[in-house]
Design a protein around this motif. Structure first.
Motif, mmCIF file in Angstrom:
data_model
loop_
_atom_site.group_PDB
_atom_site.id
_atom_site.type_symbol
_atom_site.label_atom_id
_atom_site.label_comp_id
_atom_site.label_asym_id
_atom_site.label_seq_id
_atom_site.Cartn_x
_atom_site.Cartn_y
_atom_site.Cartn_z
ATOM 1 N N GLN A 1 0.831 -1.196 0.000
ATOM 2 C CA GLN A 1 0.000 0.000 0.000
ATOM 3 C C GLN A 1 0.870 1.253 0.000
ATOM 4 O OE1 GLN A 1 -2.452 -0.145 3.460
ATOM 5 N NE2 GLN A 1 -3.798 -1.767 2.697
ATOM 6 N N ALA A 2 0.336 2.319 -0.519
ATOM 7 C CA ALA A 2 1.022 3.608 -0.434
ATOM 8 C C ALA A 2 1.076 4.038 1.033
ATOM 9 C CB ALA A 2 0.289 4.656 -1.265
ATOM 10 N N GLY A 3 2.208 4.559 1.446
ATOM 11 C CA GLY A 3 2.350 5.068 2.795
ATOM 12 C C GLY A 3 2.627 4.025 3.847
ATOM 13 N N VAL A 4 2.884 2.781 3.446
ATOM 14 C CA VAL A 4 3.204 1.747 4.420
ATOM 15 C C VAL A 4 4.487 2.130 5.156
ATOM 16 C CG1 VAL A 4 4.584 0.289 2.878
ATOM 17 C CG2 VAL A 4 3.294 -0.760 4.723
ATOM 18 N N ALA B 1 11.731 -4.226 1.090
ATOM 19 C CA ALA B 1 11.243 -5.601 1.139
ATOM 20 C C ALA B 1 11.832 -6.339 2.333
ATOM 21 C CB ALA B 1 11.595 -6.325 -0.160
ATOM 22 N N GLU B 2 13.075 -6.020 2.680
ATOM 23 C CA GLU B 2 13.712 -6.647 3.842
ATOM 24 C C GLU B 2 12.961 -6.281 5.121
ATOM 25 O OE1 GLU B 2 16.514 -8.817 6.144
ATOM 26 O OE2 GLU B 2 15.988 -8.839 4.018
ATOM 27 N N GLU B 3 12.612 -5.013 5.282
ATOM 28 C CA GLU B 3 11.851 -4.601 6.460
ATOM 29 C C GLU B 3 10.468 -5.246 6.467
ATOM 30 O OE1 GLU B 3 11.671 -0.391 6.947
ATOM 31 O OE2 GLU B 3 13.810 -0.178 7.402
ATOM 32 N N ALA B 4 9.879 -5.406 5.298
ATOM 33 C CA ALA B 4 8.575 -6.063 5.219
ATOM 34 C C ALA B 4 8.674 -7.505 5.702
ATOM 35 C CB ALA B 4 8.052 -6.021 3.784
ATOM 36 N N LEU B 5 9.757 -8.193 5.349
ATOM 37 C CA LEU B 5 9.964 -9.574 5.795
ATOM 38 C C LEU B 5 10.097 -9.629 7.317
ATOM 39 C CD1 LEU B 5 10.562 -12.583 5.308
ATOM 40 C CD2 LEU B 5 12.958 -11.945 4.884
ATOM 41 N N ILE B 6 10.852 -8.692 7.886
ATOM 42 C CA ILE B 6 11.034 -8.662 9.342
ATOM 43 C C ILE B 6 9.705 -8.410 10.037
ATOM 44 C CG2 ILE B 6 12.146 -7.444 11.246
ATOM 45 C CD1 ILE B 6 14.507 -6.872 9.337
ATOM 46 N N VAL C 1 -1.332 -1.840 13.819
ATOM 47 C CA VAL C 1 -0.770 -1.295 15.058
ATOM 48 C C VAL C 1 0.733 -1.069 14.898
ATOM 49 C CG1 VAL C 1 -0.232 -1.840 17.469
ATOM 50 C CG2 VAL C 1 -2.529 -2.252 16.577
ATOM 51 N N PHE C 2 1.433 -2.058 14.383
ATOM 52 C CA PHE C 2 2.892 -1.929 14.244
ATOM 53 C C PHE C 2 3.259 -0.871 13.212
ATOM 54 C CE2 PHE C 2 3.163 -6.526 15.813
ATOM 55 C CZ PHE C 2 3.445 -6.120 17.107
ATOM 56 N N ASN C 3 2.504 -0.784 12.131
ATOM 57 C CA ASN C 3 2.759 0.274 11.150
ATOM 58 C C ASN C 3 2.538 1.648 11.776
ATOM 59 O OD1 ASN C 3 3.202 -0.240 7.970
ATOM 60 N ND2 ASN C 3 2.266 -2.067 8.896
ATOM 61 N N ASN C 4 1.488 1.769 12.576
ATOM 62 C CA ASN C 4 1.241 3.046 13.259
ATOM 63 C C ASN C 4 2.395 3.404 14.193
ATOM 64 O OD1 ASN C 4 -1.222 3.294 11.983
ATOM 65 N ND2 ASN C 4 -2.439 2.575 13.721
ATOM 66 N N ALA D 1 1.825 -7.390 6.334
ATOM 67 C CA ALA D 1 2.869 -6.430 6.687
ATOM 68 C C ALA D 1 2.861 -5.217 5.774
ATOM 69 C CB ALA D 1 4.237 -7.112 6.636
ATOM 70 N N VAL D 2 2.477 -5.411 4.518
ATOM 71 C CA VAL D 2 2.512 -4.305 3.555
ATOM 72 C C VAL D 2 1.118 -3.818 3.171
ATOM 73 C CG1 VAL D 2 4.742 -5.003 2.605
ATOM 74 C CG2 VAL D 2 2.643 -5.927 1.611
ATOM 75 N N GLN D 3 0.084 -4.494 3.694
ATOM 76 C CA GLN D 3 -1.296 -4.077 3.470
ATOM 77 C C GLN D 3 -2.023 -4.035 4.817
ATOM 78 O OE1 GLN D 3 -3.000 -6.814 0.633
ATOM 79 N NE2 GLN D 3 -1.702 -6.134 -1.042
ATOM 80 N N PRO D 4 -1.543 -3.180 5.734
ATOM 81 C CA PRO D 4 -2.138 -3.141 7.078
ATOM 82 C C PRO D 4 -3.544 -2.557 7.058
ATOM 83 C CG PRO D 4 -0.590 -1.328 6.798
ATOM 84 C CD PRO D 4 -0.442 -2.193 5.580
ATOM 85 N N ALA D 5 -4.334 -2.971 8.041
ATOM 86 C CA ALA D 5 -5.669 -2.384 8.183
ATOM 87 C C ALA D 5 -5.539 -0.921 8.591
ATOM 88 C CB ALA D 5 -6.459 -3.159 9.235
#
Length: 333
Positions: free
Chosen positions: A196-199, A204-209, A230-233, A294-298
């Motif tokens: 998503q935009a603004g994630v 990609a490495e951070e997304a995996l973590i 929550v974690f993205n926030n 991880a890349v499409q958070p609510a």
């Protein structure tokens, strides 16, 4: 011109013999090979000739004539189509069934499963217990193993996609790991391309973590994107993640199943109570759903969540609300 009676009788006899041989051959190729009621292992190396394959069947323990078997291979017209591999000759296998098996490449396969949320230590244990899997990685330390797989300097945690992998008897566990690593690479690329935009994660490495943390924190699948939210926030506003699974991972084998306050205060690279941002490596093997979460958070205002005891979580936007939820679900008040 009339055929002499002697020649006629000879030709008739010859025809009877040929027909008899044909009937016998047709009967023989459908009869079970004598395996002494045991399952025989047959290993065919690349480049093995049909004649050598016939001999290999005998060497594997089948009580048969390699000359007859070789003749059958040749007469069938499929002698050059037989494939290398690892096969099992089970009781009841006929020469016809054997040829079909070799031509189709129906190898005797085993499977090993990597489970979503497993850490690297658990993957190693599963490989060590896998049936008929050559333990080529067992004596290798992690850095040497990853160098063998073409990833020198990369930690193995989180690099192997959770799935069930089939392998031929006697295959190397390094070959299984190579496939699992390539599969994880592909799934990470696909997830990152669908971000998503603004994630909050920047690569990609951070997304995996982050996906590995989401995987370990999720009790019910429906909560997965909310947990990621929550974690993205928190990452977005510079708030510490404060997630127990990363602390437990940092403790390693010293963790006895009881997370104490002293553990939350003990600084390690994976202690997200004492350190800001993401830990230096994944903490587990995330599956597809966790990678996408991880890349499409609510979209949620929540900054906190607590386990409700039934596998699901309660999400809160404020600390006061969170403390009340903790009292309700964790302390029974």
């Amino acid at each position: 011109m009339a055929v002499p009676k002697g020649w006629m009788k000879f030709l008739t006899s010859l025809l009877v013999v040929v027909l008899g041989l044909g009937v016998a051959a047709f009967w023989w190729v459908k009869q079970p090979l004598d395996t002494r009621q045991a399952t025989l292992d047959l290993s065919i190396e690349p480049g093995t000739s049909p004649k050598a394959i016939a001999q290999a069947v005998l060497d594997a323990g089948a009580q048969t004539s390699p000359m007859l078997l070789y003749a059958w291979f040749r007469v069938s017209g499929q002698a050059r189509q037989m494939r290398a591999g690892s096969y099992e000759i089970t009781p009841g296998t006929s020469p016809q069934r054997l040829l079909n098996m070799l031509v189709r490449g129906e190898e005797s396969l085993r499977t090993v499963t990597i489970v979503e949320g497993w850490n690297w230590r658990q993957v190693r244990q599963a490989l060590a217990k896998a049936e008929n899997l050559q333990p080529d990685s067992r004596a290798l330390p992690d850095d040497a193993l990853m160098a063998q797989l073409g990833r020198p300097g990369v930690a193995p945690e989180g690099r192997f996609y959770p799935d069930t992998y089939a392998y031929a008897k006697g295959a190397s566990d390094l070959a299984v790991l190579q496939r699992a690593m390539k599969s994880m690479d592909q799934h990470v690329r696909q997830a990152w391309a669908a971000r998503q935009a603004g994630v909050a994660v920047q690569s990609a490495e951070e997304a995996l973590i982050l996906a590995s943390i989401v995987e370990k924190e999720t009790g019910k699948g429906a909560d997965r994107t909310l947990i990621s939210g929550v974690f993205n926030n928190r990452l977005r506003i510079g708030m510490r993640l404060q997630t127990d699974p990363t602390v437990i991972y940092g403790l390693g084998e010293a963790f006895d199943g009881n997370l104490r306050r002293v553990h939350l205060l003990a600084d390690t690279p994976w202690n997200t109570y004492t350190r800001a941002g993401l830990p230096p490596t994944p903490i587990a093997m995330p599956g597809k759903a966790a990678l996408l979460a991880a890349v499409q958070p609510a979209k949620t205002p929540a900054l906190y969540f607590v386990a409700k005891g039934d596998g699901s979580s309660h999400f809160s936007a404020t600390l006061d609300e969170h403390n009340r939820a903790v009292n309700r679900y964790q302390r029974g008040q």
